[in-house]
Design a protein around this motif. Structure first.
Motif, PDB file in Angstrom:
ATOM      1  N   SER A  65       0.840  -1.190   0.000  1.00  0.00           N
ATOM      2  CA  SER A  65       0.000   0.000   0.000  1.00  0.00           C
ATOM      3  C   SER A  65       0.876   1.240   0.000  1.00  0.00           C
ATOM      4  O   SER A  65       1.866   1.305   0.734  1.00  0.00           O
ATOM      5  CB  SER A  65      -0.919   0.024   1.225  1.00  0.00           C
ATOM      6  OG  SER A  65      -1.886  -1.003   1.163  1.00  0.00           O
ATOM      7  N   ARG A  78       2.706   3.375 -11.507  1.00  0.00           N
ATOM      8  CA  ARG A  78       2.212   2.214 -12.263  1.00  0.00           C
ATOM      9  C   ARG A  78       2.663   2.273 -13.720  1.00  0.00           C
ATOM     10  O   ARG A  78       3.148   1.287 -14.281  1.00  0.00           O
ATOM     11  CB  ARG A  78       0.684   2.168 -12.198  1.00  0.00           C
ATOM     12  CG  ARG A  78       0.065   0.965 -12.893  1.00  0.00           C
ATOM     13  CD  ARG A  78      -1.445   1.107 -12.974  1.00  0.00           C
ATOM     14  NE  ARG A  78      -1.831   2.184 -13.873  1.00  0.00           N
ATOM     15  CZ  ARG A  78      -1.971   2.044 -15.196  1.00  0.00           C
ATOM     16  NH1 ARG A  78      -1.755   0.869 -15.766  1.00  0.00           N
ATOM     17  NH2 ARG A  78      -2.329   3.063 -15.935  1.00  0.00           N
ATOM     18  N   TYR A 244      -3.366  -1.152  -9.327  1.00  0.00           N
ATOM     19  CA  TYR A 244      -3.661  -0.704  -7.969  1.00  0.00           C
ATOM     20  C   TYR A 244      -5.164  -0.510  -7.837  1.00  0.00           C
ATOM     21  O   TYR A 244      -5.877  -0.370  -8.824  1.00  0.00           O
ATOM     22  CB  TYR A 244      -2.918   0.585  -7.601  1.00  0.00           C
ATOM     23  CG  TYR A 244      -3.286   1.804  -8.414  1.00  0.00           C
ATOM     24  CD1 TYR A 244      -4.459   2.513  -8.166  1.00  0.00           C
ATOM     25  CD2 TYR A 244      -2.463   2.267  -9.431  1.00  0.00           C
ATOM     26  CE1 TYR A 244      -4.807   3.632  -8.906  1.00  0.00           C
ATOM     27  CE2 TYR A 244      -2.794   3.384 -10.177  1.00  0.00           C
ATOM     28  CZ  TYR A 244      -3.960   4.064  -9.910  1.00  0.00           C
ATOM     29  OH  TYR A 244      -4.311   5.163 -10.643  1.00  0.00           O
ATOM     30  N   PHE A 332      -3.647   3.492  -1.849  1.00  0.00           N
ATOM     31  CA  PHE A 332      -3.573   2.696  -3.065  1.00  0.00           C
ATOM     32  C   PHE A 332      -2.928   1.348  -2.767  1.00  0.00           C
ATOM     33  O   PHE A 332      -1.811   1.295  -2.239  1.00  0.00           O
ATOM     34  CB  PHE A 332      -2.770   3.434  -4.140  1.00  0.00           C
ATOM     35  CG  PHE A 332      -3.340   4.782  -4.491  1.00  0.00           C
ATOM     36  CD1 PHE A 332      -4.276   4.913  -5.495  1.00  0.00           C
ATOM     37  CD2 PHE A 332      -2.951   5.917  -3.790  1.00  0.00           C
ATOM     38  CE1 PHE A 332      -4.809   6.143  -5.802  1.00  0.00           C
ATOM     39  CE2 PHE A 332      -3.480   7.161  -4.096  1.00  0.00           C
ATOM     40  CZ  PHE A 332      -4.415   7.271  -5.109  1.00  0.00           C
ATOM     41  N   TYR A 334      -1.322  -1.775  -4.311  1.00  0.00           N
ATOM     42  CA  TYR A 334      -0.683  -2.234  -5.543  1.00  0.00           C
ATOM     43  C   TYR A 334      -0.562  -3.751  -5.555  1.00  0.00           C
ATOM     44  O   TYR A 334      -0.362  -4.389  -4.514  1.00  0.00           O
ATOM     45  CB  TYR A 334       0.717  -1.644  -5.675  1.00  0.00           C
ATOM     46  CG  TYR A 334       0.775  -0.192  -6.095  1.00  0.00           C
ATOM     47  CD1 TYR A 334       1.005   0.158  -7.413  1.00  0.00           C
ATOM     48  CD2 TYR A 334       0.619   0.822  -5.159  1.00  0.00           C
ATOM     49  CE1 TYR A 334       1.076   1.484  -7.797  1.00  0.00           C
ATOM     50  CE2 TYR A 334       0.682   2.152  -5.529  1.00  0.00           C
ATOM     51  CZ  TYR A 334       0.911   2.476  -6.853  1.00  0.00           C
ATOM     52  OH  TYR A 334       0.977   3.793  -7.227  1.00  0.00           O
TER      53      TYR A 334
END
Length: 371
Positions: A65, A78, A244, A332, A334
């Motif tokens: 996270s 990303r 994510y 977020f 991931y």
């Protein structure tokens, strides 16, 4: 203006999930800034609000996270992981003989998609980018520091030791199936110093099937492998998946008890909602909603990260006004699946280095523009 309350700050961080709609999805023109409030950027404030928490860290898969950043920053990481982290891939295939049923161009395409691994120092320090030759010249710029040579020479023959009546082609013939492990690395120049022993260049997965042959068929070819990035071609991307999602939030507003609690738990993936017993203290607390329900089962949120936000609980009338769903806009989660050239966590760390370099270049461009 008065500074916003803690409740207002919390509200700003939540995207509301309703039965038919999703609300509070828009951000401000300048993320984190609101009219009449002082939100001047401060390094210490940013540092205190930033957290990175790993949930799983394995060589081929990592989950973690990133908390306290805007969606634009999260998405930049990303995209860099997908498109800007370099790897090796087969770029040119010289086919000397191919009598298999696979056409030359299809065979070359399959070879190009095989991920390769090797010594970290050699891949990321010794090997350099191959420059395109100048237009109108025959100079291919092939050197030991920018080109890796591979070969594949396989011919299918009968297996004289096969049992009578055998029908399995892999036992009836030799080299009936051509795998990635049949590719041979041919070191040139100084490459032997960096790619030998455990650090030799080889396919990440030796069992990748390339083609199937029958007696009389063969594949004879050589290959050149170069360093590249995913923005040039997907075969250079170091990740199989880089995604994510926002952290789900589940707020139980009113007590959900007994059979309703069990039904409520079934509305979510396993592990999201737990069933606990109402304690004596809770039952004795006035206004808690648990008065007179000591020992009954109650629904509590155990692990919201497992939730897929299906909104199933919002379909049932007995849970109306008892639960509120949302997603935290600055948290977020991931999921990184490495294709094998990099460790999964190293891909994220490399993306940070690339992000810093991009920021440095933009800073210099702004300085030059002002001058």
């Amino acid at each position: 203006m008065k500074p916003p309350s803690a409740a207002e700050l919390e509200r700003r961080k939540i995207v509301s999930i309703n039965a038919e709609t999703v609300t509070d999805v828009t951000s401000t023109d300048y993320p984190g800034h609101y009219p009449g409030e002082d939100h001047v950027w401060d390094l210490e404030t940013f540092r205190s609000g930033l957290r990175i928490e790993f949930h799983k860290n394995e060589p081929l898969e990592a989950s973690f996270s990133v908390i306290g950043v805007d969606a634009s920053i999260a998405n930049a990481f990303r995209r860099i992981m997908i498109a800007d982290v370099p790897t090796l891939a087969i770029e040119t295939v010289f086919i000397n003989n191919n009598t298999s049923v696979i056409q030359d161009e299809v065979l070359a395409h399959r070879l190009g998609l095989i991920p390769f691994k090797g010594g970290r120092e050699g891949l990321h320090t010794f090997l350099k980018w191959k420059k395109k030759p100048a237009e109108g010249t025959d100079d291919n710029n092939l050197f030991d520091y920018n080109t890796v040579m591979l070969s594949l020479n396989v011919e299918c023959t009968h297996n004289e030791d096969a049992a009578e009546g055998e029908t399995d082609p892999n036992k009836l013939y030799r080299h009936a199936s051509v795998y990635a492990r049949d590719i041979v690395y041919e070191p040139i120049g100084r490459q032997g110093q960096y790619f030998s022993g455990d650090d030799i260049i080889a396919p990440v997965n030796p069992d990748i099937l390339i083609a199937k042959l029958r007696p009389g068929q063969c594949i004879d070819l050589t290959m050149h492998m170069h360093k590249g990035v995913g923005s040039d071609h997907a075969k250079f991307s170091p990740v199989a998946t880089a995604s994510y999602r926002l952290l789900p939030t589940i707020d139980i507003l009113k007590p959900i008890l007994g059979p309703d609690a069990e039904k409520f738990a079934r509305c979510f993936p396993r592990g999201v909602i737990a069933l606990d017993k109402v304690t004596r203290q809770e039952a004795a607390q006035e206004g808690s909603g648990y008065e007179g329900h000591e020992g009954e089962l109650k629904a509590v949120v155990a692990d919201p990260m497992r939730d897929t936000v299906s909104r199933e609980c919002l379909r049932h009338a007995e849970f109306e006004d008892k639960v509120k769903l949302g997603r935290r806009r600055d948290h977020f989660i991931y999921l990184i699946e490495s294709s094998g050239q990099w460790d999964s966590d190293a891909i994220f760390l490399e993306s940070i280095a690339h992000f810093k370099e991009k920021a440095r270049k933009i800073e210099q461009q702004v300085i030059n523009m002002v001058r």
